[in-house]
Structures are given as structure tokens and as C-alpha cells.
Design a protein around this motif. Structure first.
Motif, PDB file in Angstrom:
ATOM      1  N   VAL A   1       2.600  -5.874   3.761  1.00  0.00           N
ATOM      2  CA  VAL A   1       1.296  -5.979   3.119  1.00  0.00           C
ATOM      3  C   VAL A   1       1.036  -7.444   2.780  1.00  0.00           C
ATOM      4  CG1 VAL A   1      -0.106  -5.315   1.126  1.00  0.00           C
ATOM      5  CG2 VAL A   1       1.438  -3.646   2.192  1.00  0.00           C
ATOM      6  N   MET A   2      -0.023  -7.987   3.367  1.00  0.00           N
ATOM      7  CA  MET A   2      -0.436  -9.369   3.104  1.00  0.00           C
ATOM      8  C   MET A   2      -1.594  -9.340   2.107  1.00  0.00           C
ATOM      9  SD  MET A   2      -2.064 -12.173   5.788  1.00  0.00           S
ATOM     10  CE  MET A   2      -0.547 -12.825   6.502  1.00  0.00           C
ATOM     11  N   GLY A   3      -1.371  -9.862   0.931  1.00  0.00           N
ATOM     12  CA  GLY A   3      -2.401  -9.885  -0.097  1.00  0.00           C
ATOM     13  C   GLY A   3      -3.311 -11.091   0.057  1.00  0.00           C
ATOM     14  N   ILE A   4      -4.611 -10.871  -0.047  1.00  0.00           N
ATOM     15  CA  ILE A   4      -5.618 -11.917   0.158  1.00  0.00           C
ATOM     16  C   ILE A   4      -5.863 -12.662  -1.144  1.00  0.00           C
ATOM     17  CG2 ILE A   4      -8.026 -12.370   0.764  1.00  0.00           C
ATOM     18  CD1 ILE A   4      -7.888  -9.713   2.435  1.00  0.00           C
ATOM     19  N   LEU A   5      -5.720 -13.999  -1.106  1.00  0.00           N
ATOM     20  CA  LEU A   5      -5.995 -14.841  -2.269  1.00  0.00           C
ATOM     21  C   LEU A   5      -7.011 -15.905  -1.856  1.00  0.00           C
ATOM     22  CD1 LEU A   5      -5.238 -15.372  -5.230  1.00  0.00           C
ATOM     23  CD2 LEU A   5      -3.459 -16.934  -4.404  1.00  0.00           C
ATOM     24  N   ASN A   6      -8.275 -15.636  -2.136  1.00  0.00           N
ATOM     25  CA  ASN A   6      -9.355 -16.544  -1.745  1.00  0.00           C
ATOM     26  C   ASN A   6      -9.626 -17.571  -2.847  1.00  0.00           C
ATOM     27  OD1 ASN A   6     -10.014 -15.436   0.817  1.00  0.00           O
ATOM     28  ND2 ASN A   6     -11.077 -13.747  -0.185  1.00  0.00           N
ATOM     29  N   ILE A   7      -9.421 -18.835  -2.503  1.00  0.00           N
ATOM     30  CA  ILE A   7      -9.704 -19.919  -3.446  1.00  0.00           C
ATOM     31  C   ILE A   7     -11.056 -20.505  -3.048  1.00  0.00           C
ATOM     32  CG2 ILE A   7      -8.746 -21.938  -4.612  1.00  0.00           C
ATOM     33  CD1 ILE A   7      -6.901 -19.455  -4.550  1.00  0.00           C
TER      34      ILE A   7
ATOM     35  N   ARG B   1      -3.333 -13.776 -10.211  1.00  0.00           N
ATOM     36  CA  ARG B   1      -3.716 -12.790  -9.201  1.00  0.00           C
ATOM     37  C   ARG B   1      -2.586 -12.580  -8.190  1.00  0.00           C
ATOM     38  NH1 ARG B   1      -5.390  -8.089  -7.607  1.00  0.00           N
ATOM     39  NH2 ARG B   1      -6.324  -8.073  -5.522  1.00  0.00           N
ATOM     40  N   ALA B   2      -1.960 -13.665  -7.764  1.00  0.00           N
ATOM     41  CA  ALA B   2      -0.835 -13.544  -6.830  1.00  0.00           C
ATOM     42  C   ALA B   2       0.300 -12.745  -7.456  1.00  0.00           C
ATOM     43  CB  ALA B   2      -0.345 -14.928  -6.428  1.00  0.00           C
ATOM     44  N   ARG B   3       0.605 -13.014  -8.717  1.00  0.00           N
ATOM     45  CA  ARG B   3       1.665 -12.278  -9.410  1.00  0.00           C
ATOM     46  C   ARG B   3       1.341 -10.787  -9.467  1.00  0.00           C
ATOM     47  NH1 ARG B   3       1.630 -15.085 -13.525  1.00  0.00           N
ATOM     48  NH2 ARG B   3       3.422 -16.427 -13.054  1.00  0.00           N
ATOM     49  N   GLU B   4       0.088 -10.478  -9.779  1.00  0.00           N
ATOM     50  CA  GLU B   4      -0.354  -9.085  -9.830  1.00  0.00           C
ATOM     51  C   GLU B   4      -0.182  -8.407  -8.470  1.00  0.00           C
ATOM     52  OE1 GLU B   4      -4.540  -6.604 -10.547  1.00  0.00           O
ATOM     53  OE2 GLU B   4      -4.485  -8.765 -10.877  1.00  0.00           O
ATOM     54  N   MET B   5      -0.564  -9.109  -7.384  1.00  0.00           N
ATOM     55  CA  MET B   5      -0.433  -8.529  -6.054  1.00  0.00           C
ATOM     56  C   MET B   5       1.025  -8.315  -5.678  1.00  0.00           C
ATOM     57  SD  MET B   5      -3.504 -10.092  -3.689  1.00  0.00           S
ATOM     58  CE  MET B   5      -3.149 -11.842  -3.906  1.00  0.00           C
ATOM     59  N   ILE B   6       1.883  -9.259  -6.011  1.00  0.00           N
ATOM     60  CA  ILE B   6       3.306  -9.133  -5.680  1.00  0.00           C
ATOM     61  C   ILE B   6       3.919  -7.954  -6.428  1.00  0.00           C
ATOM     62  CG2 ILE B   6       5.553 -10.268  -5.885  1.00  0.00           C
ATOM     63  CD1 ILE B   6       3.961 -12.952  -5.401  1.00  0.00           C
ATOM     64  N   LEU B   7       3.597  -7.818  -7.712  1.00  0.00           N
ATOM     65  CA  LEU B   7       4.095  -6.688  -8.490  1.00  0.00           C
ATOM     66  C   LEU B   7       3.565  -5.357  -7.950  1.00  0.00           C
ATOM     67  CD1 LEU B   7       3.841  -8.163 -12.105  1.00  0.00           C
ATOM     68  CD2 LEU B   7       5.938  -7.709 -10.804  1.00  0.00           C
ATOM     69  N   SER B   8       2.405  -5.400  -7.297  1.00  0.00           N
ATOM     70  CA  SER B   8       1.795  -4.191  -6.736  1.00  0.00           C
ATOM     71  C   SER B   8       2.288  -3.871  -5.332  1.00  0.00           C
ATOM     72  CB  SER B   8       0.265  -4.334  -6.720  1.00  0.00           C
ATOM     73  OG  SER B   8      -0.248  -4.439  -8.021  1.00  0.00           O
ATOM     74  N   GLY B   9       3.094  -4.779  -4.747  1.00  0.00           N
ATOM     75  CA  GLY B   9       3.678  -4.484  -3.446  1.00  0.00           C
ATOM     76  C   GLY B   9       3.372  -5.453  -2.318  1.00  0.00           C
TER      77      GLY B   9
ATOM     78  N   HIS C   1      -7.201  -6.646   0.287  1.00  0.00           N
ATOM     79  CA  HIS C   1      -7.553  -7.038  -1.082  1.00  0.00           C
ATOM     80  C   HIS C   1      -6.903  -6.104  -2.101  1.00  0.00           C
ATOM     81  CE1 HIS C   1     -10.997  -8.467   1.385  1.00  0.00           C
ATOM     82  NE2 HIS C   1     -11.064  -9.464   0.519  1.00  0.00           N
ATOM     83  N   ASP C   2      -6.962  -4.797  -1.828  1.00  0.00           N
ATOM     84  CA  ASP C   2      -6.512  -3.774  -2.785  1.00  0.00           C
ATOM     85  C   ASP C   2      -5.040  -3.464  -2.535  1.00  0.00           C
ATOM     86  OD1 ASP C   2      -9.251  -3.161  -3.924  1.00  0.00           O
ATOM     87  OD2 ASP C   2      -9.603  -2.747  -1.801  1.00  0.00           O
ATOM     88  N   VAL C   3      -4.174  -4.333  -3.055  1.00  0.00           N
ATOM     89  CA  VAL C   3      -2.766  -4.296  -2.675  1.00  0.00           C
ATOM     90  C   VAL C   3      -2.071  -3.030  -3.149  1.00  0.00           C
ATOM     91  CG1 VAL C   3      -0.531  -5.403  -3.050  1.00  0.00           C
ATOM     92  CG2 VAL C   3      -2.526  -6.792  -2.465  1.00  0.00           C
ATOM     93  N   LYS C   4      -2.260  -2.644  -4.387  1.00  0.00           N
ATOM     94  CA  LYS C   4      -1.557  -1.465  -4.907  1.00  0.00           C
ATOM     95  C   LYS C   4      -1.858  -0.243  -4.052  1.00  0.00           C
ATOM     96  CE  LYS C   4      -3.119   0.799  -8.468  1.00  0.00           C
ATOM     97  NZ  LYS C   4      -3.502   1.185  -9.865  1.00  0.00           N
ATOM     98  N   GLU C   5      -3.131   0.006  -3.802  1.00  0.00           N
ATOM     99  CA  GLU C   5      -3.528   1.190  -3.044  1.00  0.00           C
ATOM    100  C   GLU C   5      -3.053   1.121  -1.595  1.00  0.00           C
ATOM    101  OE1 GLU C   5      -6.517   0.534  -6.376  1.00  0.00           O
ATOM    102  OE2 GLU C   5      -5.448  -0.710  -4.908  1.00  0.00           O
ATOM    103  N   MET C   6      -3.151  -0.064  -0.973  1.00  0.00           N
ATOM    104  CA  MET C   6      -2.777  -0.173   0.437  1.00  0.00           C
ATOM    105  C   MET C   6      -1.260  -0.235   0.626  1.00  0.00           C
ATOM    106  SD  MET C   6      -5.567   0.334   1.710  1.00  0.00           S
ATOM    107  CE  MET C   6      -6.594   0.822   0.318  1.00  0.00           C
ATOM    108  N   ALA C   7      -0.530  -0.722  -0.374  1.00  0.00           N
ATOM    109  CA  ALA C   7       0.933  -0.674  -0.303  1.00  0.00           C
ATOM    110  C   ALA C   7       1.398   0.779  -0.325  1.00  0.00           C
ATOM    111  CB  ALA C   7       1.551  -1.451  -1.456  1.00  0.00           C
ATOM    112  N   ARG C   8       0.758   1.600  -1.150  1.00  0.00           N
ATOM    113  CA  ARG C   8       1.102   3.028  -1.194  1.00  0.00           C
ATOM    114  C   ARG C   8       0.714   3.724   0.108  1.00  0.00           C
ATOM    115  NH1 ARG C   8      -1.028   4.465  -7.351  1.00  0.00           N
ATOM    116  NH2 ARG C   8       0.638   3.348  -8.468  1.00  0.00           N
ATOM    117  N   THR C   9      -0.471   3.392   0.603  1.00  0.00           N
ATOM    118  CA  THR C   9      -0.921   3.955   1.880  1.00  0.00           C
ATOM    119  C   THR C   9       0.058   3.595   2.993  1.00  0.00           C
ATOM    120  OG1 THR C   9      -3.242   3.799   1.185  1.00  0.00           O
ATOM    121  CG2 THR C   9      -2.822   3.993   3.549  1.00  0.00           C
TER     122      THR C   9
END
Length: 274
Positions: A22-28, A48-56, A256-264
Motif C-alpha cells: 500500500v503506497m500512501g499519497i502525501l501531496n505537498i 499525515r505520513a505517521r497516520e498512514m503508516i500506522l494505518s498500514g 489516499h484512504d490507507v486504513k480502508e485500502m490496507a484492509r481491502t
């Protein structure tokens, strides 16, 4: 042709076939289509990156220029100013691969000097003649995406595959090893609504390239067109594309939606990668 057993990006390596990454998108950026301006400060971006990493999230993809339809081009110096401080912090604080989403070799070089591991190029090494040599110099992983200025095809999947073969050839000639390459069919780039659906249905045809496949469908307009929903309400539609993409051969999903897509992804992997 068989995919490499690992995707090597500098000092990081991702085994291919065992799971979907899962590649989390971080748009600056102030103007990205989905989350423009939300993570524009360094602290907001890191949180935001920390949140995505914790989410998978397995990879963080940092972008300093929006590539949405009608986007305003950004000068390289401005793009560098946006992404380099973020990448430096990400590399110092987190132990996962960091990707730079750019088609400019000068930006890619500075990002790699800051510690990035992967170049995610929406023009598949074909827009900037120096991009492949920069990637080879640093031993970076490269994601080569299909793109084009128009939406006219002789044969959609054949044309996409031929474009990506050319990208692979450019990479190999510059010295990039095959186990540092991945391909992306470019959902939403130079394609109509029906083209996007056709690519999804025929994703497994990319197997002929013998490389890991990255799929980037997150919140895109073809999902909105099917469901008649705004950008912020396309989670379920994205999940459908992620699950089908994994069934048809995707190895990395950019979301973008890391938690949901990591589970998927984990559920799809349990079925597909048994």
C-alpha cells in the motif's frame, strides 16, 4: 516473463508476490484534486505520513506538483522547496521506502539526495531525457507510468504495453536493473472513462512485461462517474478497484484512504495469494 522476486529501491527491498503493498499519497500541494492544501506545512505532512503508516502504508509517495486535469505546472525550484524538507524528515523518522512523485530529473535528484528510495514518474522516463540516468546513478526504484497527450488509441492495451516496453528499454539502456522497475497503466491519464474501465478489466495483460504492477485508482473521476459521487465519497468505489486490481495482478496500490485500502488489500491477498 516472470516478475522479479524483489523490488529493489536503494537500500530497501520489497518481496514481490507475497502481499500487495500500500503506497500512501502525501501531496505537498495547494491544488491536488483530492486533498490540495491539507498537508502543506512540514508538521502537517509528517503527522499525515505517521497516520498512514500506522494505518498500514508500506510506502509513502510524496508529490510537490498536482497532476490533476488542468493543473498548473510548478517550477522545479518550487517543487524542490516543497518536497525535500518533507523527505528529509520522513527518512529520518520512518523506516519504510519513500517515493518522489515527479517527472523532472532535477527534482528527482534532489529528492534522492535527501534520501528518497523510489522515483514515481507519470511519464515513464519519456518526458525528461535525464530521468533514467539519475535513477540509475542512485540505484533508485522506478515506477514507470503510461501517459499520453491525447486519448486516441489504435488498440488500447497494446498501445499501453508498447509505451511501457519503450520505458523499460530506456531504463535498461541507462543502467537501471529490472528488479528496480515497476509499471503503472496510468488510470486517468490520457484515457476516457471507458478506457479506464477497459484497462481495469484487462490489467492482467501487463503480465507480459514481467514487472511488478502499480495501480493508482484512488478517488479518481471514473469512480465518481460510475457512482455519481464527489471526490471525498469514493472510498467504496476505490475499494472495488483495489480488490479487482489485486485479483488481476496488481502488486502495489497507490491510495489516499490507507486504513480502508490496507484492509481491502489484506482480504484480497488472503484470497488471491494463498
Amino acid at each position: 516473463m516472470k516478475k522479479p522476486e524483489v523490488f529493489i529501491c536503494r537500500n530497501k527491498s520489497l518481496p514481490i508476490g507475497k502481499k500487495t503493498y500500500v503506497m500512501g499519497i502525501l501531496n505537498i500541494t495547494p491544488d491536488s484534486f483530492s486533498d490540495g492544501g491539507r498537508y502543506y506545512s512540514i508538521d502537517d505532512a509528517i503527522n499525515r505520513a505517521r497516520e498512514m503508516i500506522l494505518s498500514g502504508a508500506d510506502i509513502i509517495d510524496v508529490g510537490g506538483e498536482s497532476t490533476r486535469p488542468g493543473f498548473m505546472p510548478v517550477e522545479p525550484i518550487e517543487e524542490i522547496k516543497r518536497v525535500v524538507p518533507i523527505i528529509e524528515r520522513l527518512v529520518s523518522e520512518f523506516d519504510i521506502p519513500i517515493s518522489i512523485d515527479t517527472s523532472k530529473s532535477v527534482v528527482a535528484r534532489e529528492a534522492l539526495k535527501a534520501g528518497a528510495h523510489i522515483i514515481n514518474d507519470i511519464w515513464g522516463l519519456q518526458a525528461d531525457d535525464n530521468m533514467a540516468s539519475v535513477a540509475a546513478e542512485f540505484g533508485a526504484g522506478v515506477v514507470m507510468m503510461h501517459n499520453r497527450e491525447n486519448k486516441e488509441y489504435t488498440s488500447l492495451m497494446t498501445d499501453i504495453i508498447e509505451f511501457l516496453k519503450q520505458s523499460i528499454k530506456i531504463g535498461e539502456q541507462a543502467g537501471i536493473k529490472r528488479n528496480s522497475m515497476a509499471v503503472d497503466p496510468g488510470i486517468g491519464f490520457g484515457k476516457t472513462f471507458n478506457h479506464n474501465l477497459e484497462v481495469m478489466k484487462n490489467l492482467e495483460k501487463l503480465e507480459v512485461l514481467g514487472l511488478p504492477v502499480l495501480l493508482g485508482t484512488s478517488r479518481k473521476s471514473f469512480i465518481g462517474n460510475v457512482l455519481d459521487l464527489p471526490v471525498e465519497d469514493r472510498v467504496e468505489g476505490t475499494g472495488a478497484t483495489v480488490a479487482i486490481g489485486i485479483a488481476y495482478g496488481a502488486d502495489i496500490v497507490r491510495v489516499h484512504d490507507v486504513k480502508e485500502m490496507a484492509r481491502t488489500s489484506r482480504m484480497a491477498d488472503a484470497i488471491v495469494r494463498r
